[in-house]
Scaffold this active site. Structure first.
Site, mmCIF file in Angstrom:
data_model
loop_
_atom_site.group_PDB
_atom_site.id
_atom_site.type_symbol
_atom_site.label_atom_id
_atom_site.label_comp_id
_atom_site.label_asym_id
_atom_site.label_seq_id
_atom_site.Cartn_x
_atom_site.Cartn_y
_atom_site.Cartn_z
ATOM 1 N N SER B 121 -1.967 3.987 -0.671
ATOM 2 C CA SER B 121 -1.453 2.917 -0.211
ATOM 3 C C SER B 121 -0.164 3.926 -1.424
ATOM 4 O O SER B 121 0.077 3.878 -2.280
ATOM 5 C CB SER B 121 -1.806 1.579 -1.346
ATOM 6 N N HIS B 125 9.255 2.470 -6.986
ATOM 7 C CA HIS B 125 10.448 1.830 -6.882
ATOM 8 C C HIS B 125 11.337 3.238 -7.528
ATOM 9 O O HIS B 125 11.517 2.981 -9.102
ATOM 10 C CB HIS B 125 9.599 0.483 -7.274
ATOM 11 N N HIS B 135 7.294 2.796 1.071
ATOM 12 C CA HIS B 135 5.707 1.982 0.759
ATOM 13 C C HIS B 135 5.038 2.624 2.495
ATOM 14 O O HIS B 135 5.988 3.177 3.165
ATOM 15 C CB HIS B 135 6.142 0.413 1.463
ATOM 16 N N ASN B 137 0.862 3.335 3.367
ATOM 17 C CA ASN B 137 -0.147 2.661 3.638
ATOM 18 C C ASN B 137 -1.234 3.175 4.981
ATOM 19 O O ASN B 137 -0.243 3.028 5.998
ATOM 20 C CB ASN B 137 -0.584 1.541 3.126
ATOM 21 N N ARG B 139 -5.087 3.436 6.277
ATOM 22 C CA ARG B 139 -6.542 3.101 6.140
ATOM 23 C C ARG B 139 -7.799 3.235 6.923
ATOM 24 O O ARG B 139 -6.824 3.133 8.101
ATOM 25 C CB ARG B 139 -6.502 1.119 5.492
ATOM 26 N N HIS B 170 12.645 7.640 10.311
ATOM 27 C CA HIS B 170 12.719 7.131 11.925
ATOM 28 C C HIS B 170 12.142 8.408 12.498
ATOM 29 O O HIS B 170 11.714 7.983 13.322
ATOM 30 C CB HIS B 170 13.160 5.831 12.263
ATOM 31 N N GLY B 283 -11.583 -9.440 -3.891
ATOM 32 C CA GLY B 283 -11.782 -9.359 -5.310
ATOM 33 C C GLY B 283 -11.304 -7.671 -6.041
ATOM 34 O O GLY B 283 -12.207 -7.210 -6.323
ATOM 35 N N GLY B 284 -10.364 -7.077 -5.194
ATOM 36 C CA GLY B 284 -10.336 -5.924 -5.342
ATOM 37 C C GLY B 284 -9.377 -5.602 -7.288
ATOM 38 O O GLY B 284 -9.277 -6.618 -7.491
#
Lengths: 300, 300
Positions: B121, B125, B135, B137, B139, B170, B283-284
């Site tokens: 990820s 900024h 951004h 990411n 997975r 794009h 719970g990361g």
């Protein structure tokens, strides 16, 4: 709950109980008058700042009305001043029908989702890290049932915030509770601690206060009186807390601490706050709903 | 889906299909190597800033490992520099069992909730309002099923952001899609527009990109190749967009615009982002999950 036309004869004398709509109007009128007094008190603090820089005039509230397409509307009062970086005092009275997926979560709304809600909401973000931020909200909601909810909580933004501020804030709310029911304070204080909690960080948003919801003792006048007492307690104590720290200077490190704490404040409001979710789901005014967001925040 | 021990003989020659755990390890290794190359490319931009103020050294990533109590962990790489106000590149590989209320939402997790997930990820900024935030990411998630997900999207923070930045971003993603399936780009672009949308404001978070989830064509190698292509496209185009605007100055009004846009960015992440919700619910590591939050934001 007594319906329109029923009577309350606790005192031996029949007293007409106002119908739901009239009760709502009564609560709405009170919220508006409380708003006026809160705005006046906060503007007085803008005037009371010692040695203000000439380039920074005392702030004044600006009011803007908004209309909710589904029914009702409100008035946002916002002040950007030299004591308060941003403070909003909003009143709203809205009605309509809850969306299908929201009905199950609201007492008395399962059948047709019809609701009427009126409330006042205050969120103050002072410039000085030494002046605590505060939130106060009280509301009256009517579905096929009717209840009050609300509370007030304090969020110090200064690492070395004096314990006395917290103690005095809690004492004021405790006294307001005691006028209705001595059991309210411990119950509503705990509710507040549980509500304003960020589970992902294992920390509370601030130092608490009181929080209550679905308050319906069966006696509208009694519950309404309690809600008024909460508003009066807020109006008495918060300006006093601000006044204590007016004119104290602060360091860049203290400002940074404040901005990081404000980040946590923003996290709570967007991730967990029921009022924010209520507003977004019922198509309330975005600016009014998000008035609680800090004017500036950091996630360093 | 082919299970461990099955073979893929599309090419006429039996090719062993790695068992799920090995596929995961393969994906995890790729995410880590992509992380290294992204970090190097962004550090090179810190070095490339023309006429840097002597008081502002080029930023360098700091890495911190974290362990997830329920299983697995990750590495956060964060850089606070002179080009990037804050940029995080996180990789994580976590496993365990989803909480009961979360299982129904995850394909293949209903039975026992067991999961394994690995991903990378990136959220950048930049200091300059003229450099778009970004951004990316990707997975790989394994329950009783297995799939890839991810995407990349651009968020200009400058009111006068050139259309060419958006077009080139794009185009890079479209080319990456075309290598796998020409139908991917229009589908995943639309998904991105729908996903990065703030319904309460009726606006998108930025200018989009692509978003995909639950990608399981039945061919792990093909889906994995696509996911690698997304990473490569990001690595090729984003540093180029940054480089275009390096050395351009900005006004206080442009900075203010950026900070307000960042507020919207924070709203999206906390109110709607699935990755944030996934992280908080499993719970990361809080710092890793909230690494996407802007270093500074305003709600004026």
């Amino acid at each position: 709950m007594a319906e329109s036309g029923a009577t309350n004869d606790d005192a031996g004398v029949p007293v007409p109980v106002p119908p739901l709509a009239l009760r709502g109007a009564t609560a709405g009128t009170w919220f508006a008058s409380l708003r006026d007094r809160i705005c006046a008190a906060l503007e007085a603090l803008e005037d009371a700042l010692p040695d203000p820089p000439p380039s920074e005039p005392a702030g004044r509230f600006e009011r803007r009305e908004w209309v909710r397409p589904g029914g009702g509307g409100g008035v946002m009062a916002v002040m950007r001043g030299r004591v308060f970086e941003k403070v909003g005092v909003n009143i709203s009275t809205v009605w309509g029908a809850f969306s299908a997926d929201f009905r199950a979560q609201i007492p008395g709304a399962a059948e047709d989702g019809a609701f009427w809600a009126s409330g006042i909401s205050v969120v103050a973000h002072p410039r000085s890290p030494k002046v605590p931020a505060v939130h106060m909200n009280t509301r009256h909601i009517v579905t096929s049932r009717a209840w009050f909810g609300g509370g007030a909580d304090l969020t110090p933004m200064w690492a070395a915030a004096p314990a006395r501020d917290t103690a005095d804030f809690h004492a004021a709310l405790k006294a307001a509770c005691a006028r209705s029911d001595p059991g309210y304070y411990p119950r509503f204080k705990q509710w507040c601690d549980e509500y304003f909690f960020l589970p992902h960080r294992g920390e509370t948003r601030g130092v608490g206060g009181i929080f209550y919801d679905h308050l319906d003792s069966g006696d509208f006048e009694r519950d309404f009186a309690f809600t008024r007492d909460v508003g009066e307690a807020f109006l008495a104590i918060y300006p006093e807390l601000v006044r204590r720290h007016l004119g104290q200077s602060w360091t860049a490190a203290e400002r940074e601490h404040q901005l990081v704490r404000r980040g946590r404040y923003a996290e709570f409001n967007l991730l967990y706050d029921r009022g924010t979710q209520f507003g977004l789901r019922t198509g309330g005014n975005i600016e009014a709903i998000l008035m609680s967001m800090p004017p500036e925040a950091r996630w360093p």
